[in-house]
Design a protein around this motif. Structure first.
Motif, PDB file in Angstrom:
ATOM      1  N   ARG A  13       0.825  -1.213   0.000  1.00 17.46           N
ATOM      2  CA  ARG A  13       0.000   0.000   0.000  1.00 17.46           C
ATOM      3  C   ARG A  13       0.859   1.264   0.000  1.00 17.46           C
ATOM      4  NH1 ARG A  13      -3.950  -0.250  -2.447  1.00 17.46           N
ATOM      5  NH2 ARG A  13      -4.692   1.609  -1.419  1.00 17.46           N
ATOM      6  N   GLY A  17       0.812   4.206  -2.728  1.00 21.26           N
ATOM      7  CA  GLY A  17       0.180   5.416  -2.233  1.00 21.26           C
ATOM      8  C   GLY A  17       1.086   6.598  -1.971  1.00 21.26           C
ATOM      9  N   ARG A  69      -4.949   2.532   3.530  1.00 24.11           N
ATOM     10  CA  ARG A  69      -4.147   3.571   2.874  1.00 24.11           C
ATOM     11  C   ARG A  69      -3.262   4.214   3.939  1.00 24.11           C
ATOM     12  NH1 ARG A  69      -7.741   7.374  -0.446  1.00 24.11           N
ATOM     13  NH2 ARG A  69      -5.710   8.258  -0.913  1.00 24.11           N
ATOM     14  N   GLU A  71      -0.686   5.957   4.039  1.00 25.12           N
ATOM     15  CA  GLU A  71      -0.207   7.329   3.872  1.00 25.12           C
ATOM     16  C   GLU A  71      -1.164   8.344   4.475  1.00 25.12           C
ATOM     17  OE1 GLU A  71      -2.688   6.443   0.248  1.00 25.12           O
ATOM     18  OE2 GLU A  71      -1.163   5.355   1.354  1.00 25.12           O
ATOM     19  N   ARG A  72      -2.402   7.948   4.720  1.00 21.65           N
ATOM     20  CA  ARG A  72      -3.382   8.828   5.354  1.00 21.65           C
ATOM     21  C   ARG A  72      -3.018   9.187   6.792  1.00 21.65           C
ATOM     22  NH1 ARG A  72      -9.227   6.164   4.068  1.00 21.65           N
ATOM     23  NH2 ARG A  72      -9.394   6.775   1.877  1.00 21.65           N
TER      24      ARG A  72
END
Length: 103
Positions: A13, A17, A69, A71-72
C-alpha cells in the motif's frame, strides 16, 4: 504469519500510495523495521515473540484505522487518527498477547 502478512500489505500500500520525495525514505524505513526490531530485542535480551505480536498488531491496526491507505496517517490523519491507531494497537496487542501467552 500475521506479522509478515501485515508487513507485506503495508509495504504494498505504501508503494502505491506514497509519491514524491517522501517515497524513498518511507519505503526504506518500513523495510528495515523487522530487522531493527529483531536486533533491538537481541541487544536488550528481550524476547522477540512479544515484539512480533506488537508489530503484527501495529501493522493491522494501521491498515484498519487508515482504510488500507497508510499514507493517510500523516497526510490527512491528524492527531485523531494517530490516537485511534495507538488505541487500536494497544487493544489488539493486549488481546493477542493474552491469546498467545496465557497467564
Amino acid at each position: 504469519m500475521l506479522c509478515a502478512a501485515g508487513w507485506g500489505v503495508v509495504l504494498a500500500r505504501l508503494r502505491g500510495g506514497v509519491h514524491g520525495p517522501a517515497r524513498g525514505p518511507c519505503l526504506f524505513a518500513h523495510t528495515i523495521t523487522p530487522a531493527g526490531v529483531v536486533l533491538t530485542c537481541a541487544l536488550i535480551g528481550f524476547g522477540s515473540l512479544y515484539a512480533t505480536i506488537a508489530l503484527a498488531a501495529e501493522w493491522w491496526a494501521l491498515l484498519l484505522v487508515t482504510g488500507f491507505r497508510p499514507e493517510r496517517l500523516l497526510s490527512t490523519g491528524g492527531l485523531g487518527r494517530l490516537a485511534a491507531w495507538a488505541a487500536v494497537t494497544a487493544a489488539v496487542t493486549y488481546l493477542m498477547a493474552r491469546l498467545v501467552l496465557p497467564a
